[in-house]
Design an enzyme around this catalytic site. Structure first.
Site, mmCIF file in Angstrom:
data_model
loop_
_atom_site.group_PDB
_atom_site.id
_atom_site.type_symbol
_atom_site.label_atom_id
_atom_site.label_comp_id
_atom_site.label_asym_id
_atom_site.label_seq_id
_atom_site.Cartn_x
_atom_site.Cartn_y
_atom_site.Cartn_z
ATOM 1 C CE LYS A 198 74.609 92.562 32.811
ATOM 2 N NZ LYS A 198 75.649 91.537 32.690
ATOM 3 C CE LYS A 250 72.276 90.632 35.476
ATOM 4 N NZ LYS A 250 73.444 89.887 35.052
#
Ligand code: PBG
Length: 325
Positions: A198, A250
């Site tokens: 992330k 992400k």
């Protein structure tokens, strides 16, 4: 003399293009992130994400039921507490009567096992400082103290009926720590979709409005530097060793190279999150008449699948699932 090789033969009709398509997009591949807010009397559209709402408990139930009927693979819930319920420890996150846990209980009783009910396991929506964890006296995010809070939050979410937890805070050791807490509490069947890679992304901007975030500053001491690729593979390896059931990359579209590498090496399903800023960019360009909205949405999702995502979290999940089925 070259032989007369003509790749265009395989592009000449819709039927032959369909026959040779390498990547498919099915409703089950799509997961719908949803926001439920405390203290709302009716759903509130998020200004920077036209078409996406902060839900009341009732509108959440209706929208989730509709998404499941359209065939989505699952829903991912985010809770938005009232501003006065935020504190430094994010207490509302672990309160069984906090907005997210209440909504999980209600959706689980409404939908049972007919879908995969996921919950964001992170403190940022619940802390008054807006960080994903608790802070030390000097204001730094305290990794190990945060793990204790995540463990409590995870158990509360499992008890409220979540099938799959999404620890998204990027604390070191979070997957293993949460796994141990879930097992200890008897929730061995509840899994984790680890936000393994992330990145600290500017494209999360609209999400901060969506959850009424109090954050000032950034998350660069815990989320990854966009410059790094290898680091993601390390994070994935660690999460797998700690017991992740699935892993995630992400954001999606600016990190398709990372997604491809993770997909090539991962023995477990790989998800990618088409985040708020990706949604907003396509929406805004389409509203200006600059791109074909529906075609751009499908192309973006196929690209994320092609890069290796088994599962795509997208705010268009219900709409696209409806279009595909
Ligand atoms: C953190 C979290 C964020 C998103 C999902 N989980 C925000 C952040 O890291 O700042 C972003 C999702 C999106 O932008 O759509 N709990």
């Amino acid at each position: 003399m070259f032989p007369d090789i003509r790749p265009r033969r395989l592009r000449s009709t819709p039927a032959i293009r369909r026959l040779v398509a390498e990547t498919s997009l099915e409703p089950r591949h799509l997961v719908l992130p949803m926001f439920v807010a405390d203290g709302l009397s009716e759903p509130r559209e998020i200004a920077s994400m036209p078409g996406v709402y902060q839900h009341t408990a009732d509108s959440l139930r209706a929208a989730a039921t509709e998404a499941v009927a359209a065939g989505v693979g699952g829903v991912m819930l985010f809770g938005v507490p009232r501003p006065e319920d935020k504190d430094a420890a994010g207490t509302a996150a672990t309160d069984p009567d906090g907005v997210l846990n209440r909504a999980l209980r209600s959706l689980r009783s409404e939908l049972g096992d007919s879908t995969v009910l996921m919950a964001d396991t992170c403190l940022d929506e619940f802390t008054d400082h807006g960080h994903c964890g608790v802070l030390t006296d000097s204001g730094v995010v305290d990794n190990d103290a945060t793990l204790e809070r995540y463990a409590e939050m995870a158990v509360a979410q499992a008890e409220a009926g979540a099938h799959l937890l999404g620890p998204s805070g990027m604390m070191d050791g979070q997957i293993g720590f949460i796994r141990a807490a879930l097992d200890e509490a008897g929730h061995t069947e509840v899994g984790q979709l680890a936000y393994s890679a992330k990145y600290a992304s500017a494209f999360y901007g609209p999400f901060r409005e969506a959850v009424g975030s109090s954050l000032e500053g950034d998350r660069r001491t815990y989320q990854q530097d966009p410059a790094n690729r290898r680091e993601s593979l390390h994070e994935v390896d660690l999460d797998l060793a700690e017991g992740a059931d699935m892993v995630m990359v992400k954001p999606a579209m600016s990190y398709l190279d990372v997604l491809r590498e993770v997909a090539d090496r991962s023995p477990v399903p790989v998800a990618a999150y088409q985040i708020s800023g990706e949604y907003s960019m396509i929406t805004a360009a389409a509203q200006n008449g600059w791109i074909d909205r529906d075609a751009a949405i499908l192309e973006s999702l196929v690209a994320i699948r092609r890069a290796g995502a088994d599962i795509v979290l997208t705010y268009w999940a219900a709409e696209v699932a409806g279009r595909l089925s």
